[in-house]
Structure formats: structure tokens, C-alpha cells
Design a protein around this motif. Structure first.
Motif, PDB file in Angstrom:
ATOM      1  N   ALA A  43       0.829  -1.205   0.000  1.00 39.33           N
ATOM      2  CA  ALA A  43       0.000   0.000   0.000  1.00 39.33           C
ATOM      3  C   ALA A  43       0.863   1.254   0.000  1.00 39.33           C
ATOM      4  N   VAL A  44       1.994   1.215   0.752  1.00 38.41           N
ATOM      5  CA  VAL A  44       2.926   2.344   0.738  1.00 38.41           C
ATOM      6  C   VAL A  44       3.517   2.505  -0.655  1.00 38.41           C
ATOM      7  N   ARG A  45       3.861   1.375  -1.281  1.00 40.96           N
ATOM      8  CA  ARG A  45       4.386   1.441  -2.650  1.00 40.96           C
ATOM      9  C   ARG A  45       3.356   2.074  -3.590  1.00 40.96           C
ATOM     10  N   ASP A  46       2.078   1.720  -3.400  1.00 38.45           N
ATOM     11  CA  ASP A  46       1.036   2.289  -4.253  1.00 38.45           C
ATOM     12  C   ASP A  46       0.935   3.795  -4.062  1.00 38.45           C
ATOM     13  N   MET A  47       1.115   4.259  -2.812  1.00 36.47           N
ATOM     14  CA  MET A  47       1.118   5.705  -2.575  1.00 36.47           C
ATOM     15  C   MET A  47       2.249   6.370  -3.330  1.00 36.47           C
ATOM     16  N   LEU A  48       3.419   5.722  -3.319  1.00 37.56           N
ATOM     17  CA  LEU A  48       4.577   6.295  -4.007  1.00 37.56           C
ATOM     18  C   LEU A  48       4.393   6.240  -5.516  1.00 37.56           C
ATOM     19  N   ILE A  49       3.773   5.179  -5.997  1.00 31.91           N
ATOM     20  CA  ILE A  49       3.511   5.084  -7.431  1.00 31.91           C
ATOM     21  C   ILE A  49       2.560   6.197  -7.866  1.00 31.91           C
ATOM     22  N   ALA A  50       1.583   6.504  -7.001  1.00 33.25           N
ATOM     23  CA  ALA A  50       0.655   7.586  -7.325  1.00 33.25           C
ATOM     24  C   ALA A  50       1.358   8.926  -7.406  1.00 33.25           C
ATOM     25  N   ALA A  51       2.477   9.043  -6.683  1.00 28.69           N
ATOM     26  CA  ALA A  51       3.261  10.283  -6.712  1.00 28.69           C
ATOM     27  C   ALA A  51       4.625  10.017  -7.340  1.00 28.69           C
ATOM     28  N   LYS A  52       4.661   9.129  -8.325  1.00 23.86           N
ATOM     29  CA  LYS A  52       5.934   8.652  -8.874  1.00 23.86           C
ATOM     30  C   LYS A  52       6.775   9.768  -9.465  1.00 23.86           C
ATOM     31  N   SER A  53       6.131  10.726 -10.100  1.00 20.00           N
ATOM     32  CA  SER A  53       6.870  11.832 -10.697  1.00 20.00           C
ATOM     33  C   SER A  53       7.663  12.581  -9.644  1.00 20.00           C
ATOM     34  N   ASP A  54       7.031  12.834  -8.491  1.00 25.28           N
ATOM     35  CA  ASP A  54       7.730  13.522  -7.395  1.00 25.28           C
ATOM     36  C   ASP A  54       8.862  12.666  -6.846  1.00 25.28           C
ATOM     37  N   VAL A  55       8.622  11.357  -6.736  1.00 23.93           N
ATOM     38  CA  VAL A  55       9.646  10.442  -6.204  1.00 23.93           C
ATOM     39  C   VAL A  55      10.862  10.414  -7.116  1.00 23.93           C
ATOM     40  N   ILE A  56      10.637  10.262  -8.430  1.00 25.59           N
ATOM     41  CA  ILE A  56      11.752  10.185  -9.384  1.00 25.59           C
ATOM     42  C   ILE A  56      12.510  11.510  -9.426  1.00 25.59           C
ATOM     43  N   THR A  57      11.785  12.623  -9.347  1.00 31.66           N
ATOM     44  CA  THR A  57      12.450  13.931  -9.321  1.00 31.66           C
ATOM     45  C   THR A  57      13.359  14.037  -8.108  1.00 31.66           C
ATOM     46  N   LEU A  58      12.872  13.541  -6.960  1.00 36.33           N
ATOM     47  CA  LEU A  58      13.656  13.606  -5.727  1.00 36.33           C
ATOM     48  C   LEU A  58      14.923  12.770  -5.825  1.00 36.33           C
ATOM     49  N   VAL A  59      14.781  11.494  -6.209  1.00 36.14           N
ATOM     50  CA  VAL A  59      15.954  10.612  -6.219  1.00 36.14           C
ATOM     51  C   VAL A  59      16.927  10.981  -7.333  1.00 36.14           C
ATOM     52  N   SER A  60      16.391  11.516  -8.453  1.00 34.51           N
ATOM     53  CA  SER A  60      17.274  11.927  -9.548  1.00 34.51           C
ATOM     54  C   SER A  60      18.154  13.081  -9.126  1.00 34.51           C
ATOM     55  N   ALA A  61      17.618  13.939  -8.263  1.00 37.00           N
ATOM     56  CA  ALA A  61      18.405  15.076  -7.772  1.00 37.00           C
ATOM     57  C   ALA A  61      19.389  14.651  -6.690  1.00 37.00           C
ATOM     58  N   ASN A  62      19.306  13.395  -6.293  1.00 36.64           N
ATOM     59  CA  ASN A  62      20.196  12.908  -5.223  1.00 36.64           C
ATOM     60  C   ASN A  62      20.968  11.665  -5.641  1.00 36.64           C
ATOM     61  N   GLY A  63      21.405  11.659  -6.909  1.00 33.98           N
ATOM     62  CA  GLY A  63      22.344  10.639  -7.348  1.00 33.98           C
ATOM     63  C   GLY A  63      21.758   9.426  -8.026  1.00 33.98           C
ATOM     64  N   CYS A  64      20.488   9.431  -8.343  1.00 37.95           N
ATOM     65  CA  CYS A  64      19.903   8.274  -9.028  1.00 37.95           C
ATOM     66  C   CYS A  64      20.182   8.406 -10.525  1.00 37.95           C
ATOM     67  N   ASP A  65      21.225   7.720 -10.992  1.00 39.63           N
ATOM     68  CA  ASP A  65      21.653   7.844 -12.381  1.00 39.63           C
ATOM     69  C   ASP A  65      20.682   7.132 -13.310  1.00 39.63           C
ATOM     70  N   GLY A  66      20.201   7.870 -14.295  1.00 40.88           N
ATOM     71  CA  GLY A  66      19.344   7.273 -15.308  1.00 40.88           C
ATOM     72  C   GLY A  66      17.962   6.885 -14.841  1.00 40.88           C
ATOM     73  N   CYS A  67      17.535   7.385 -13.687  1.00 43.51           N
ATOM     74  CA  CYS A  67      16.215   7.020 -13.179  1.00 43.51           C
ATOM     75  C   CYS A  67      15.129   7.716 -13.995  1.00 43.51           C
ATOM     76  N   SER A  68      14.027   7.014 -14.193  1.00 45.60           N
ATOM     77  CA  SER A  68      12.897   7.583 -14.927  1.00 45.60           C
ATOM     78  C   SER A  68      11.610   7.014 -14.361  1.00 45.60           C
ATOM     79  N   THR A  69      10.500   7.580 -14.823  1.00 44.57           N
ATOM     80  CA  THR A  69       9.195   7.108 -14.359  1.00 44.57           C
ATOM     81  C   THR A  69       8.883   5.702 -14.855  1.00 44.57           C
ATOM     82  N   ASP A  70       9.724   5.170 -15.744  1.00 37.87           N
ATOM     83  CA  ASP A  70       9.536   3.789 -16.206  1.00 37.87           C
ATOM     84  C   ASP A  70      10.116   2.777 -15.213  1.00 37.87           C
TER      85      ASP A  70
END
Length: 215
Positions: A43-70
Motif C-alpha cells: 500500500a505504501v508502494r502504491d502511494m509512491l507510485i501515485a506520486a511517482k513523478s515527485d519520487v523520481i524527481t527527488l531521487v534523480s536530484a540525489n544521485g539516481c543515475d538514469g532514473c525515470s518514471t519507467d
């Protein structure tokens, strides 16, 4: 503590339009409590998936190389804190399941429901990151530290051996010198004793000769 703060449920809608619920147990406001049920973690994962764009933006700004919404999101562990709403801390994996995932510790806030409608996660923050490169660097640093400690141990052992060896050599040398001194003293005494006997014999001979002349 009001019941609404102690037992709260949030309903989120996933990308497939299905719903899931995180059921928060009897928690005291202020402290974090781990979510251990697989259904709660999903259920927590589903919450994050619903806000996936925000999650990917956050981790990409903190060293997540090549991360995308895919990329897939995997909730490895999670805990919550009851406040005027709910804080979540999540150990998150980002990436496909058949490849090395990049791991992050994130936190976010879910406001209280409004008119019975669950609110979307907000205030996403990074807590820390754990990547394969950092793990490798950490292991390399540990190896370097262990190697350095080994070198120090060897150097200390060599110095200690040299000190002990020097001490033993010094003791043997002093004993040798003492024995030589004792031998010299004995020789001196023997020589002194021999000369005394010769003098005594000479005096005796002279006394005997003088007595013969008198007679």
C-alpha cells in the motif's frame, strides 16, 4: 489520544485504478512504528507510485543515475509516525527487478483525510542514499583500513622483536664481560699468591745460610 489519531486508514488509487489501504495500528503519536505486513508495504508502494513523478524527481536530484518514471519502485521497509497526519520513512529501491536497484531512504507526509477523502503524499525528502558505487567505495575503504592496520601490526611486531633481541644480546654481552672480569681477578690472585711463596722461600734460604755461618 483521540481514536482518529490512533487508528487511521488511507486509501490511495494506483495507476491501475485499484485501491489499497495502509492500516495504522495502535501507535502513540510522536514515535515511529515499523510496518511489517506485506499488504501495508504494498500500500505504501502504491502511494509512491501515485506520486511517482515527485519520487523520481527527488531521487534523480540525489544521485539516481538514469532514473525515470519507467523504473519500478520497491518498498523494502517502511515505518510511520502519527502526527496531525502521518509521516512515513521508506527504504526504497528504484530500478527494474532484474537489474541492480539503486536504494534510497526517503520520507514524506500524508495529511489527514478531508471529508473522508485520502490526501496525496507531500513534502518528499531524501534521508540518505545507498548505491552500489558507495557500497564498493565503503568496502574499498574498509579493505584499505584493514591493510593499513595489518602493516602497522607488522611494523610494531618487528620493532618489538628488535628490542627483545637487542636486550638479549646486551644481557649476554654483560654476562660475558662479568665472566671475563672474574677470570682476570682469579688470575691476578693466583699470580699474587705465587710471588708470595717465592719471597717466603727466598727469606727462608737466607735465614738458613746465616745460621750456618754462625755455627
Amino acid at each position: 489520544v483521540p481514536t482518529s489519531l490512533r487508528v487511521t486508514s488511507f486509501t490511495t488509487t494506483t495507476t491501475t485504478s485499484s485501491s489499497s489501504t495502509v492500516v495504522l495500528g495502535d501507535a502513540v503519536p510522536g514515535g515511529y512504528v515499523a510496518l511489517t505486513k506485506e499488504t501495508d508495504l504494498l500500500a505504501v508502494r502504491d502511494m509512491l507510485i501515485a506520486a511517482k513523478s515527485d519520487v523520481i524527481t527527488l531521487v534523480s536530484a540525489n544521485g539516481c543515475d538514469g532514473c525515470s518514471t519507467d523504473d519500478e519502485l520497491t518498498v523494502m521497509s517502511a515505518e510511520y509516525q502519527i502526527v496531525a497526519g502521518t509521516n512515513y520513512r521508506v527504504h526504497l529501491g528504484v530500478g527494474s527487478s532484474d537489474a541492480a536497484q539503486q536504494e534510497f531512504d526517503i520520507k514524506f507526509f500524508v495529511p489527514l483525510p478531508v471529508n473522508g477523502v485520502a490526501q496525496s503524499p507531500t513534502d518528499f525528502e531524501i534521508v540518505s542514499t545507498v548505491s552500489d558505487d558507495e557500497t564498493t567505495v565503503s568496502n574499498t575503504d574498509a579493505d584499505k583500513t584493514e591493510k593499513k592496520l595489518t602493516q602497522i601490526y607488522i611494523a610494531v611486531s618487528v620493532v618489538a622483536f628488535m628490542l627483545v633481541a637487542s636486550f638479549v644480546v646486551a644481557i649476554l654481552y654483560l654476562r660475558k664481560r662479568r665472566n671475563e672480569n672474574e677470570d682476570d681477578k682469579k688470575d691476578t690472585l693466583l699470580e699474587a699468591g705465587g710471588d708470595g711463596d717465592v719471597d717466603k722461600q727466598t727469606t727462608l734460604d737466607e735465614n738458613t745460610a746465616a745460621l750456618d755461618e754462625t755455627l
